[in-house]
Design a protein around this motif. Sequence first.
Motif, PDB file in Angstrom:
ATOM      1  N   SER A 159       0.834  -1.227  -0.056  1.00 55.13           N
ATOM      2  CA  SER A 159       0.002   0.118  -0.092  1.00 55.13           C
ATOM      3  C   SER A 159       0.947   1.220   0.201  1.00 55.13           C
ATOM      4  N   ASP A 160       0.688   2.087  -1.009  1.00 58.23           N
ATOM      5  CA  ASP A 160       1.518   3.443  -1.092  1.00 58.23           C
ATOM      6  C   ASP A 160       1.007   4.090   0.190  1.00 58.23           C
ATOM      7  N   SER A 198       3.424   4.832   3.826  1.00 56.68           N
ATOM      8  CA  SER A 198       4.204   6.257   3.925  1.00 56.68           C
ATOM      9  C   SER A 198       3.557   6.722   5.129  1.00 56.68           C
ATOM     10  N   GLY A 199       2.826   6.103   6.077  1.00 56.10           N
ATOM     11  CA  GLY A 199       2.227   6.511   7.065  1.00 56.10           C
ATOM     12  C   GLY A 199       0.649   7.441   7.049  1.00 56.10           C
ATOM     13  N   VAL A 200       0.373   7.548   5.899  1.00 49.01           N
ATOM     14  CA  VAL A 200      -0.864   8.181   5.694  1.00 49.01           C
ATOM     15  C   VAL A 200      -2.105   7.645   6.693  1.00 49.01           C
ATOM     16  N   PRO A 252       5.534  -0.047  -0.394  1.00 43.73           N
ATOM     17  CA  PRO A 252       4.620   0.735  -1.328  1.00 43.73           C
ATOM     18  C   PRO A 252       4.296  -0.153  -2.752  1.00 43.73           C
ATOM     19  N   ASP A 253       3.147   0.121  -3.607  1.00 40.98           N
ATOM     20  CA  ASP A 253       3.070  -0.472  -4.657  1.00 40.98           C
ATOM     21  C   ASP A 253       4.068  -0.292  -5.932  1.00 40.98           C
ATOM     22  N   GLU A 254       5.054  -0.785  -5.823  1.00 44.06           N
ATOM     23  CA  GLU A 254       6.096  -0.580  -6.869  1.00 44.06           C
ATOM     24  C   GLU A 254       6.605  -2.164  -7.131  1.00 44.06           C
TER      25      GLU A 254
END
Length: 184
Positions: A14-15, A19-21, A50-52
């Motif tokens: 999860s992006d 990233s802590g959102v 993240p989605d990479e």
Amino acid sequence: MTHDPVRIGLVSISDRASSGVYEDKGLPALETWFGDVLLNSVEFVTRLIPDEQSLIEATLIELADAETCPLILTTGGTGPALRDVTPEATLAVAHKVLPGFGEAMRAVSLKYVPTAILSRQVGVTRGGSLILNLPGQPKAIKETLDGIFAAVPYCIDLIGGPYLDTRAGTIDVFRPKSALRISV
């Protein structure tokens, strides 16, 4: 009967959570599910990324090859959105594709939501690891695992992993009679 210990790789993709959102809920949901179901002692090897695609691929390779997790579960990144690349990453590192898992996961989810047809979940092996892509929401994770896990322990047997067993009243694992362990 003694129960083999098992290392399970858990990857939340999860992006925004990475990233802590917002707080990741996939990893805790997976740990809770296995704690409720498995009789084996479990060591979780967790990653929140993240989605990479290249990072997902590297993480799956690490968990399979270096961490030697016989079972690796991903959560998130299986839809049609542009950033959803979990299935592509999983297929890129696969040695064998097991189409039945993706078909079964979608069939289970279709019992609950019509948008399950948008899911691109896959199941593969890489060496001695079974890798399954699960949905991202805790409720959907539980529903999916409840629907498919009966076949997972025997698959892990076939690829040389530990003998997984479940608590009575949870999931009835299916193995052919020739693959059952006899209690001593």
